[in-house]
Every structure is written in C-alpha cells, then in structure tokens.
Motif scaffolding. Sequence first.
Motif, PDB file in Angstrom:
ATOM      1  N   GLY A  36       0.451  -1.432   0.496  1.00  0.00           N
ATOM      2  CA  GLY A  36       0.078  -0.062   0.300  1.00  0.00           C
ATOM      3  C   GLY A  36       1.001   1.314   0.068  1.00  0.00           C
ATOM      4  N   GLU A  37       0.258   2.006   0.617  1.00  0.00           N
ATOM      5  CA  GLU A  37       0.621   3.598   1.025  1.00  0.00           C
ATOM      6  C   GLU A  37       2.410   2.973   1.091  1.00  0.00           C
ATOM      7  N   SER A  97       3.641  -2.227   6.956  1.00  0.00           N
ATOM      8  CA  SER A  97       4.398  -2.723   8.375  1.00  0.00           C
ATOM      9  C   SER A  97       4.838  -1.290   9.010  1.00  0.00           C
ATOM     10  N   TYR A  98       4.311  -0.212   8.639  1.00  0.00           N
ATOM     11  CA  TYR A  98       5.018   0.682   9.819  1.00  0.00           C
ATOM     12  C   TYR A  98       3.541   0.948  10.086  1.00  0.00           C
ATOM     13  N   PRO A  99       2.112   1.173  10.707  1.00  0.00           N
ATOM     14  CA  PRO A  99       1.184   1.746  10.895  1.00  0.00           C
ATOM     15  C   PRO A  99       1.263   3.297  11.343  1.00  0.00           C
ATOM     16  N   ASP A 100       2.430   3.741  12.172  1.00  0.00           N
ATOM     17  CA  ASP A 100       2.956   4.808  13.361  1.00  0.00           C
ATOM     18  C   ASP A 100       3.345   5.160  12.378  1.00  0.00           C
TER      19      ASP A 100
END
Length: 159
Positions: free
Chosen positions: A28-29, A38-41
Amino acid sequence: MTFDEAFDRLIGHEGGYSNRDKAADPGGETNWGISKRSYPDVDIPNLTREGAKAIYQRDFWAPLLNVHPAVKFQAFDFAVNSGIQTAIRKLQKAINVADDGHWGPISDRKVSMMDLSDVLMLYIAEREEFWASLSNFPQNGRGWMRRSAQNLRYAAMDN
C-alpha cells in the motif's frame, strides 16, 4: 561493506512516495520503501530519507546474520523488498538447511563452508523464483528483474 554503503545502493531501488492499488503493491502507501502496512504508526507521506534510513538500519540491517558482506547486502536488499523472515528463509533454502527464518549456528556453519559465488547465485535464483510465484508479478516483474540484474552486478563486484 558498511551500512551507509549498502543503504546508498539500496535506496536507488526504493524511490519516493507511492500509493498504488493493493493488487499491484500489497504494501500500500509507501515512501522510501517503508510501507504503511508494516509501519502503521509512521507518517508515510512525510517520511524523510533519514527517517527511512534509521528504520532500515534498526530493522533490516542490524538483525541480519554475520556473513560475507556480499551476501549481507543481498539479504538486506531482499529483506527490504520482501521482509526479513522471507529473506532469511530463502537464504537458508539456497544453502540447503532448514528454512525456518531463524539464523543460527547450523546456517552460519553451512554458509561459511560454501563457495561465495555459489551462495550468491543460488540466493538470487531463490529470490527470482519467489518473485515469479507472487500474484503481482505481472505488474511488478519487469522492475524486479531490473533490480535482480543490478544485484547480480553488485554480487560480481563484491565477490
């Protein structure tokens, strides 16, 4: 090879911000190769090159095995593209040990006993077969093959 040298090589494959259709890019983005999945934050659109570099060093370079720098670069590049567990499992498969995704003394001993050229070629072949098995290969395969060609050149220079 230092982390800075490996990062400079790798970042040429990773580019800037993108937010493609999930069928084409399951991450995705993404920015600098760091995905929201992998790094939602992480604030992906505003992630700087230096911010991405810090993530790469902590999560993709530091945990990698203690092997020849040519193999370490290939594993680093694979880990950034496909995840660290996949990168380690495919390296283990290439050297014909149990592919459990955990690098240990058996894997270490086996890779140290093998010819470096053999390890590099077998590993890159595993990576290409892995890519070819993915459902989004039709959309991304051309770029992945260019990446592989460049990595073959790096492998030859590093050997």
